[in-house]
Design a protein around this motif. Sequence first.
Motif, short mmCIF file in Angstrom:
data_model
loop_
_atom_site.label_atom_id
_atom_site.label_comp_id
_atom_site.label_asym_id
_atom_site.label_seq_id
_atom_site.Cartn_x
_atom_site.Cartn_y
_atom_site.Cartn_z
N THR A 62 -4.59 54.21 -39.03
CA THR A 62 -5.67 53.46 -38.96
C THR A 62 -6.36 53.38 -37.66
O THR A 62 -7.62 53.34 -37.09
CB THR A 62 -5.49 52.01 -39.62
N THR A 63 -5.55 53.03 -36.52
CA THR A 63 -5.71 52.91 -35.20
C THR A 63 -6.35 54.36 -34.86
O THR A 63 -7.34 54.15 -34.06
CB THR A 63 -4.49 52.58 -34.35
N ALA A 66 -9.90 54.70 -36.18
CA ALA A 66 -10.72 53.88 -35.61
C ALA A 66 -11.17 54.56 -34.13
O ALA A 66 -12.29 54.13 -33.82
CB ALA A 66 -10.25 52.52 -35.51
N LYS A 67 -10.23 54.93 -33.65
CA LYS A 67 -10.68 55.32 -32.17
C LYS A 67 -11.62 56.70 -32.21
O LYS A 67 -12.65 56.76 -31.32
CB LYS A 67 -9.35 55.87 -31.32
N GLN A 69 -13.91 56.88 -34.60
CA GLN A 69 -15.14 56.35 -35.15
C GLN A 69 -15.67 55.54 -33.87
O GLN A 69 -17.01 55.33 -33.99
CB GLN A 69 -14.79 55.19 -36.26
N ASN A 71 -14.52 52.48 -33.23
CA ASN A 71 -14.28 51.12 -33.88
C ASN A 71 -13.29 50.42 -33.07
O ASN A 71 -12.02 50.95 -32.89
CB ASN A 71 -13.96 51.02 -35.07
N GLU A 72 -13.53 49.30 -32.36
CA GLU A 72 -12.60 48.50 -31.45
C GLU A 72 -11.97 47.55 -32.30
O GLU A 72 -11.05 47.02 -31.52
CB GLU A 72 -13.33 48.04 -30.25
N ASP A 73 -12.19 47.29 -33.42
CA ASP A 73 -11.39 46.30 -34.36
C ASP A 73 -11.32 46.77 -35.68
O ASP A 73 -11.79 46.57 -36.52
CB ASP A 73 -12.83 45.20 -34.49
N PRO A 74 -10.07 47.87 -35.68
CA PRO A 74 -9.70 48.22 -36.77
C PRO A 74 -9.12 47.41 -37.83
O PRO A 74 -8.31 46.61 -37.63
CB PRO A 74 -8.90 49.23 -36.60
N LYS A 75 -9.32 47.48 -39.18
CA LYS A 75 -8.65 46.75 -40.05
C LYS A 75 -7.91 47.65 -41.10
O LYS A 75 -8.22 48.76 -41.54
CB LYS A 75 -9.68 46.14 -41.04
N LYS A 76 -6.65 47.21 -41.20
CA LYS A 76 -5.74 48.14 -42.12
C LYS A 76 -6.07 47.86 -43.64
O LYS A 76 -6.07 46.60 -44.28
CB LYS A 76 -4.20 47.89 -41.84
#
Length: 471
Positions: A62-63, A66-67, A69, A71-76
């Motif tokens: 997920t991390t 998100a990187k 993308q 996206n600085e606030d990933p959600k599992k």
Amino acid sequence: MAGHKSSQGRREMSRKESEVDTGQDVENLWSTLLAEVQTSRSAQLPTTKSLLLLGDKESGKTTLIAKLQGNEDPKKGSGLEYGYIDVRDEYREDHTRLSHWILDGDTSHTNLLTFALTEENYADTTVLLCVSMTTPWNIMDQLQNWASLLQDHIDKLPLSGEEVKKYQTETWQRWQEYTEPGDEQEVASPTKRGRGLGEVEGEPDLEPLPEGTLARNLGLELLVVVTKTDYMMELEKDFDYKDEHFDFIQQAIRKFCLQYGASLFYTSVKEDKNCDLLYKYLVHRIFNFPFKTPALVVEKDAVFIPAGWDNDKKIAILYENMHSVRPDQYYTDVIARPMSVVGRKQQSSKELEVVAEEEQNFLGRQQHLLQQGVPPGGGGSGGVIPAGVQKTPDRKVVGSPGVQGSPKKMEGTPGKPLGANTSEGVLANFFNSLLTKKTGGVSPGLVQSPATLGGGSPQPETDCKFYSFLV
């Protein structure tokens, strides 16, 4: 008269012919526009491409996505999670979305692969196998496990033998046709444009590969991503890992990649290592974007090996640094799970929450002990120090029971009871004042010191025990 009618008929026919010609021109113009639109649409970035991320829990899937993308606030998520990455082509001013599927680490959810990898999108799917450097002793088991689960799912797809052979041939050909970026002597073949962007005419002429290379050809674009490589410093400090241990890990992973025809990336989202390079490599392999970075093997925490570059001779270079281990040893015999890790997990599972005793219950119990004349530090169940009460620095401030007077000073003031000048008397007054403020129902004269009740001088040992409890 007849000649006039004849000339008029000729003019009418000419007018009709001109109208027909104009209509044909209009129709030809629309056909040309439609052909141009179709041509431009075929040159656009495809929208059917997708990523499939597989790996255990806490492997950084997920991390990592998100990187990519931004996206600085990933959600599992749980089960099978869907998302997309915006891909832009600055040269053609075009953009598209690269879909991605993330399967959580629970192997019981592998049945959800039915929605992520089908016979329709098989040729358009790129698979990422993610493992974490925080648990290097599990890396090879996890890779083998997820590769087997992926193979089992592929076997269940309704793919014909001809289709499977076609996908495997394309993987074989891409592996053989790899050239170092910047090598202008090699001419790119149509297959280098990626699957779906060009067709291979005729049966390709493939050379035999070295033994072990592409021994398990899945016919998919496959990448192995080792995440959290910044943890290598912790492995060196806490578990005494040496360079030969990391070389042993790398050679084992590279041999796995040879078997499956996979690329290899060492990444760290925390240190931002190889994340941007991974994105560029993905859009290069999927959308034929330019890519000019060669293989990277110098930095042990930022390794990059593209598919088609590696071989057994290059892997053998790592053997030169292995002095206490052999490359043919069983993986977990060299990279074993440390006992301290097991001990920490067991200890953390056995930790119990400690709750401090309620203040009024504590004060009431101490009042009862003082009334009974029992030393607070003495025997019996009432004298046991509660586990939730611990020493704090604010207990040593001026005016606290442990600071006023010395337990060795036993002389009394003439005309006053002995207990009034002793520490027990001060202690009794202290608890009385607290209870009076909290409850308002306790008389200051209700509690008497043990010295007054016992009729004798207090024992220095008792005072010292009680002070050690309070201080």
